[in-house]
Design a protein around this motif. Structure first.
Motif, mmCIF file in Angstrom:
data_model
loop_
_atom_site.group_PDB
_atom_site.id
_atom_site.type_symbol
_atom_site.label_atom_id
_atom_site.label_comp_id
_atom_site.label_asym_id
_atom_site.label_seq_id
_atom_site.Cartn_x
_atom_site.Cartn_y
_atom_site.Cartn_z
ATOM 1 N N ILE A 171 0.787 21.488 40.404
ATOM 2 C CA ILE A 171 -0.575 21.999 40.195
ATOM 3 C C ILE A 171 -0.570 23.357 39.481
ATOM 4 O O ILE A 171 0.164 24.258 39.854
ATOM 5 C CB ILE A 171 -1.311 22.162 41.542
ATOM 6 C CG1 ILE A 171 -1.698 20.781 42.066
ATOM 7 C CG2 ILE A 171 -2.518 23.084 41.421
ATOM 8 C CD1 ILE A 171 -2.861 20.745 42.995
ATOM 9 N N ASP A 172 -1.370 23.445 38.436
ATOM 10 C CA ASP A 172 -1.799 24.753 37.928
ATOM 11 C C ASP A 172 -3.314 24.660 37.992
ATOM 12 O O ASP A 172 -3.937 23.940 37.203
ATOM 13 C CB ASP A 172 -1.345 24.966 36.481
ATOM 14 C CG ASP A 172 -1.757 26.346 35.991
ATOM 15 O OD1 ASP A 172 -2.932 26.710 36.175
ATOM 16 O OD2 ASP A 172 -0.914 27.059 35.435
ATOM 17 N N HIS A 173 -3.909 25.355 38.949
ATOM 18 C CA HIS A 173 -5.320 25.057 39.214
ATOM 19 C C HIS A 173 -6.226 25.416 38.029
ATOM 20 O O HIS A 173 -7.350 24.937 37.947
ATOM 21 C CB HIS A 173 -5.795 25.693 40.527
ATOM 22 C CG HIS A 173 -6.096 27.151 40.431
ATOM 23 N ND1 HIS A 173 -5.137 28.114 40.497
ATOM 24 C CD2 HIS A 173 -7.270 27.818 40.290
ATOM 25 C CE1 HIS A 173 -5.695 29.303 40.394
ATOM 26 N NE2 HIS A 173 -7.006 29.151 40.272
ATOM 27 N N MET A 228 3.206 39.009 35.439
ATOM 28 C CA MET A 228 3.875 38.117 34.479
ATOM 29 C C MET A 228 4.184 36.765 35.119
ATOM 30 O O MET A 228 3.883 35.715 34.557
ATOM 31 C CB MET A 228 5.181 38.790 34.025
ATOM 32 C CG MET A 228 5.775 38.150 32.829
ATOM 33 S SD MET A 228 4.735 38.518 31.398
ATOM 34 C CE MET A 228 5.428 37.405 30.239
ATOM 35 N N ARG A 229 4.774 36.817 36.304
ATOM 36 C CA ARG A 229 5.123 35.556 36.967
ATOM 37 C C ARG A 229 3.904 34.910 37.625
ATOM 38 O O ARG A 229 3.797 33.695 37.692
ATOM 39 C CB ARG A 229 6.178 35.791 38.046
ATOM 40 C CG ARG A 229 7.539 36.177 37.517
ATOM 41 C CD ARG A 229 8.545 36.200 38.667
ATOM 42 N NE ARG A 229 9.892 36.391 38.202
ATOM 43 C CZ ARG A 229 10.534 37.568 38.185
ATOM 44 N NH1 ARG A 229 9.935 38.657 38.616
ATOM 45 N NH2 ARG A 229 11.774 37.648 37.756
ATOM 46 N N ASN A 234 2.101 30.878 33.924
ATOM 47 C CA ASN A 234 1.442 29.606 34.236
ATOM 48 C C ASN A 234 0.026 29.548 33.671
ATOM 49 O O ASN A 234 -0.208 28.886 32.655
ATOM 50 C CB ASN A 234 1.479 29.343 35.741
ATOM 51 C CG ASN A 234 1.306 30.642 36.521
ATOM 52 O OD1 ASN A 234 0.194 31.125 36.677
ATOM 53 N ND2 ASN A 234 2.397 31.232 36.991
ATOM 54 N N HIS A 235 -0.925 30.258 34.297
ATOM 55 C CA HIS A 235 -2.327 30.074 33.900
ATOM 56 C C HIS A 235 -2.581 30.445 32.431
ATOM 57 O O HIS A 235 -3.185 29.682 31.681
ATOM 58 C CB HIS A 235 -3.259 30.899 34.786
ATOM 59 C CG HIS A 235 -3.108 30.625 36.258
ATOM 60 N ND1 HIS A 235 -2.834 29.367 36.757
ATOM 61 C CD2 HIS A 235 -3.209 31.423 37.340
ATOM 62 C CE1 HIS A 235 -2.762 29.433 38.084
ATOM 63 N NE2 HIS A 235 -2.988 30.670 38.461
ATOM 64 N N LEU A 236 -2.128 31.642 32.039
ATOM 65 C CA LEU A 236 -2.421 32.051 30.652
ATOM 66 C C LEU A 236 -1.652 31.193 29.655
ATOM 67 O O LEU A 236 -2.158 30.852 28.585
ATOM 68 C CB LEU A 236 -2.135 33.547 30.439
ATOM 69 C CG LEU A 236 -3.313 34.413 30.900
ATOM 70 C CD1 LEU A 236 -3.226 34.756 32.359
ATOM 71 C CD2 LEU A 236 -3.460 35.663 30.079
ATOM 72 N N CYS A 241 -1.659 27.022 25.486
ATOM 73 C CA CYS A 241 -1.241 25.677 25.028
ATOM 74 C C CYS A 241 -2.444 24.840 24.606
ATOM 75 O O CYS A 241 -2.414 24.166 23.572
ATOM 76 C CB CYS A 241 -0.518 24.934 26.148
ATOM 77 S SG CYS A 241 1.143 25.512 26.404
ATOM 78 N N LEU A 242 -3.494 24.867 25.418
ATOM 79 C CA LEU A 242 -4.642 24.014 25.108
ATOM 80 C C LEU A 242 -5.349 24.478 23.837
ATOM 81 O O LEU A 242 -5.892 23.681 23.083
ATOM 82 C CB LEU A 242 -5.636 24.000 26.279
ATOM 83 C CG LEU A 242 -5.094 23.399 27.571
ATOM 84 C CD1 LEU A 242 -6.137 23.450 28.663
ATOM 85 C CD2 LEU A 242 -4.631 21.966 27.366
ATOM 86 N N ILE A 243 -5.327 25.780 23.591
ATOM 87 C CA ILE A 243 -5.937 26.311 22.367
ATOM 88 C C ILE A 243 -5.078 25.963 21.156
ATOM 89 O O ILE A 243 -5.579 25.628 20.094
ATOM 90 C CB ILE A 243 -6.051 27.860 22.455
ATOM 91 C CG1 ILE A 243 -7.138 28.274 23.408
ATOM 92 C CG2 ILE A 243 -6.287 28.485 21.099
ATOM 93 C CD1 ILE A 243 -8.515 28.210 22.821
ATOM 94 N N ALA A 244 -3.762 26.069 21.328
ATOM 95 C CA ALA A 244 -2.881 26.015 20.158
ATOM 96 C C ALA A 244 -2.366 24.614 19.844
ATOM 97 O O ALA A 244 -1.914 24.360 18.739
ATOM 98 C CB ALA A 244 -1.688 26.943 20.376
ATOM 99 N N MET A 245 -2.433 23.687 20.807
ATOM 100 C CA MET A 245 -1.718 22.416 20.602
ATOM 101 C C MET A 245 -2.333 21.553 19.503
ATOM 102 O O MET A 245 -3.507 21.700 19.151
ATOM 103 C CB MET A 245 -1.670 21.625 21.909
ATOM 104 C CG MET A 245 -2.964 21.004 22.323
ATOM 105 S SD MET A 245 -2.764 20.222 23.945
ATOM 106 C CE MET A 245 -4.360 19.451 24.122
#
Ligand code: BG6
Length: 478
Positions: A171-173, A228-229, A234-236, A241-245
């Motif tokens: 999960i990454d909420h 950072m961790r 994770n979230h950022l 990823c969703l913006i750049a993919m």
């Protein structure tokens, strides 16, 4: 659409996450009529409670954490009848027989590991050893998924020894947030944006996840993790990823995750002068970070701003600026896609330079705004002004969307449906750590100390400089 009957076992069911998020999410889905009547939710934890005492605990949590309109006692009582409890220990055989006796044969069986990662291995082993895993078994694990690449690889290997990747739901909420999914709908459901979605038209992208809360109650974890961790890896990273993919061929788990993985692997290492760490100071609304964790010399960061580059054909030359922090001026998560200026102003130099901005607001006030340039009304000649084309989901889609479903509602139901699209695959998590680790190692090697920032501010001044040096500035946090 109702899901099939299921058994859901929540390990760590007396803990904070289960009580604040998972159980209220299940309750809301129950109220929405998404389950058949014979579902079983089995809390499991070490506390020596009987089922009634556990139900009392759940009732208390729901009265606090479920939205007011769902706290009506008949719905609550009906929900509680679906809830059961077994006391068991992940590290011994105690209680496992009782759990086995409660499970239903031949239906979806999900095990939610709402526990620290050190228990992932022992739980997986005992599920297997007690023959509780069936073909319809899924396991759900929460972050932190490791502390670095090595520990994430070990966790992945531990889980893989007992379950196939198709059974593991990491999960990454943030992926369950309504607007995050909307980001994909906006990009891939419209003709308008995708042709412009590249370095030719986009000057840069800003991803901000600002929080007004501090770290109270999680001092020990946070002191080891830092922003950072806790947030960036994770979230950022998922938002980036969703913006750049690239557009996946279809909205299916591996197609989407393959594209996200390519983005992470295309990230350049971050240069030390492209990253700013901060740590909040005390103020009228609370203690300083160091006082909160009781470590006057702590060098853990509660704020990070950085400039990342996705080195591929689409994004070469378009920086991605990411920032996140605790105790900032407001809670505000927003992605700003900053388009380039028009190449030439036919209205002359007086009209100023204007660029479109697409803002995707994750929270609060979920929605999307496109800033466009129009003529300033009046007789004063051709003067330009920026106005927002604003779509607030609550306004556009009616009052029932005032309160969008919590991320956990969507994600837990996806586990039951067997849809992994919004969950992280093992290789994605590892790739994210592979990018994050050298940044953290660099700080350690240089003895880097985070810059102090005032609680209630927008973060350290150096984060402004990071932008200013590039001739840019952050959009406001509000
Ligand atoms: C969690 C982090 O994953 O996300 C927290 O561990 C953070 O530190 C939280 O506060 C933010 O989530 P949300 O949904 O409130 O933006």
């Amino acid at each position: 659409i109702p899901v099939d009957p299921f058994d859901l076992v929540i390990f760590g069911s007396t803990g904070d996450l289960a009580q604040r998020k998972i159980l209220p999410a299940l309750f809301r889905r129950y109220c929405a009529g998404q389950w058949p009547e014979d579902v079983q939710i089995i809390g499991a934890a070490r506390s020596d409670l009987d089922s009634d005492a556990f139900r009392d605990l759940v009732a208390q949590s729901l009265r606090t954490h479920a939205p007011a309109q769902f706290r009506d006692s008949s719905a609550l009582n009906a929900f509680l009848q679906r809830v059961d409890y077994v006391a068991l220990d992940a590290l011994s055989d105690e209680g496992w027989g009782n759990l086995a006796a409660k499970l239903t044969i031949d239906r979806v069986r999900a095990f939610y590991f709402s526990v620290g990662p050190r228990l992932f291995g022992p739980l997986a082993e005992r599920i297997k050893a007690n023959d509780l895993a069936t073909a319809q078994t899924r396991i759900v694990v929460e972050k932190p998924f490791g502390h670095d690449l090595g520990s994430a690889q070990t966790l992945n290997a531990t889980l893989a020894a007992h379950f196939s990747e198709g059974q593991i739901y990491r999960i990454d909420h943030y992926l369950g947030k309504e607007t995050v999914q909307n980001l994909m709908a906006v990009r891939f459901g419209n003709m308008l944006f995708e042709p412009l979605w590249n370095s030719q038209y986009v000057d840069h992208i800003q991803i901000t996840v600002a929080e007004s809360v501090g770290i109270d109650g999680r001092e020990e974890y946070y002191e080891r993790a830092g922003a950072m961790r806790d947030m960036v890896q994770n979230h950022l990273m998922q938002l980036l990823c969703l913006i750049a993919m690239e557009p996946p061929a279809k909205f299916d788990p591996d197609a989407v995750r393959d594209e996200k993985l390519k983005v992470i692997r295309a990230l350049d290492p971050v240069k030390p002068h492209h990253i700013v760490r901060g740590q909040f100071e005390g103020g009228p609304n609370g203690l300083s970070y160091r006082d909160t964790v009781g470590n006057p010399r702590s060098t853990t960061e509660s704020y990070v701003a950085l400039r990342a580059h996705v080195s591929n054909w689409r994004w070469a030359g378009t920086p991605f600026y990411l920032r996140t922090g605790k105790r900032l001026v407001a809670r505000s998560s927003v992605i700003n896609v900053m388009f380039k200026d028009a190449p030439h102003s036919i209205f002359g130099a007086d009209a100023g330079r204007h660029a479109n901005v697409l803002s995707i607001r994750l929270q609060p006030n979920e929605g999307i705004t496109l800033k466009v340039t129009i003529k300033e009304p009046g007789q004063g000649g051709m003067r330009l002004v920026d106005v927002p084309l604003d779509m607030s989901f609550a306004e556009a889609l009616g009052p029932e969307n005032q309160n969008p479903p919590d991320a956990y509602e969507r994600l837990v139901m996806d586990v039951i449906r067997g849809n992994q699209t919004l969950f992280m695959r093992g290789d994605e998590v590892e790739a994210a750590w592979a990018w994050t680790d050298p940044i953290i190692a660099g700080w350690q090697a240089r003895g880097d100390v985070p810059k102090p920032y005032e609680s209630g501010s927008t973060g350290p001044g150096d984060a402004e400089l990071l932008m200013k040096r590039d001739g840019r500035r952050w959009q406001g946090i509000n």
